[in-house]
Design an enzyme around this catalytic site. Sequence first.
Site, short mmCIF file in Angstrom:
data_model
loop_
_atom_site.label_atom_id
_atom_site.label_comp_id
_atom_site.label_asym_id
_atom_site.label_seq_id
_atom_site.Cartn_x
_atom_site.Cartn_y
_atom_site.Cartn_z
N ARG A 16 0.83 -1.21 0.00
CA ARG A 16 0.00 0.00 0.00
C ARG A 16 0.86 1.26 0.00
NH1 ARG A 16 -0.79 4.93 2.22
NH2 ARG A 16 -0.25 4.07 4.26
N HIS A 209 10.88 6.81 7.76
CA HIS A 209 11.49 6.85 6.43
C HIS A 209 13.00 6.98 6.61
CE1 HIS A 209 7.84 8.11 3.80
NE2 HIS A 209 7.46 7.36 4.82
N CYS A 240 5.86 9.33 0.03
CA CYS A 240 4.57 10.00 0.16
C CYS A 240 4.35 10.86 -1.07
CB CYS A 240 4.52 10.87 1.42
SG CYS A 240 2.98 11.84 1.57
N ASN A 249 10.92 4.59 2.33
CA ASN A 249 10.50 3.98 3.58
C ASN A 249 11.64 3.10 4.12
OD1 ASN A 249 7.65 4.62 4.16
ND2 ASN A 249 7.25 3.68 2.16
#
Length: 305
Positions: A16, A209, A240, A249
């Site tokens: 996701r 992150h 993002c 990430n």
Amino acid sequence: MRNLPDSVSIREVGPRDGLQSESPIPTADKIRLIDALGRTGLRRIEAVSFVHPRAIPQMADADEVWAGMTRVDGIAYSALAPNSRGAARALDAGFDIVEVVVSASDTHNRKNVNRSTAESLDDITGLITTLHDGGATVEVIVATSFGCPYEGDTSVERVAGIIDRVVGDGADRVAFGDTTGMATPRRVDELLTRVRGDHPDVPMLLHFHNTRGTALANVMTALDHGVTEFDSSVGGLGGCPYAPGASGNLATEELVHMLHDCGIETGVDLDALIEVAELAEKLVGRTLPSGVLRAGPRTRLTATD
């Protein structure tokens, strides 16, 4: 050595949070990635986001992905729902763990969901009730908990106030998002000292992150505070879409590699996970930032002639 926990729970967010920042890949490839992750020993996977396709086209096939993937007994699958429509879709799909998100920064929140932080908190009050009535537990993710690319540093007081509000509204757990990699060990220490002191019994998860190379150091600081739940993304996928420079990430294999060397159990097969990171790299068609993907575990030896 620090007083470290015996085990840590990792939530894999590559399918996701990772893929929403990549160029869209076919539904079958998303299913292939999730199914491969399900064979690594991971016990928590963030599978999809029920968001409008105009906002995040990479998640337009969420229903198809959820219907087509192989669900493994013992894995807790969760979905992100940004609004009431998304919450209804998540419940209709059968999710019993749903995440909702609010940014501590007004500017980032408006970029993300086109409303102020206060307006989102009002919406979340209703979402918690709706999701609880539908039999789901609710995690509230506070994005930009450590800083915002538009507004700068986020104050501890600002984040603590949001946590007070959502816990009072019935959130089952909370998470702190380091949306653009602005967290440092000092800032993690300051925030956790405050919020864990105020809410010692509320489950808390951290999402780091590695944009500026501090993610693993931040994890160690959080472990010192007794936090044992972390997000990470296979290969270091994602970032993002509403935060410039937020790529990277924390890679799941880097997190697992460090935790295992510290004697902390994760239940994850590191070799199998590295193979999935290799798959993820092929699926998105670019080099992923994970150092463990490149070099392998520290015990990997080089053959001599």
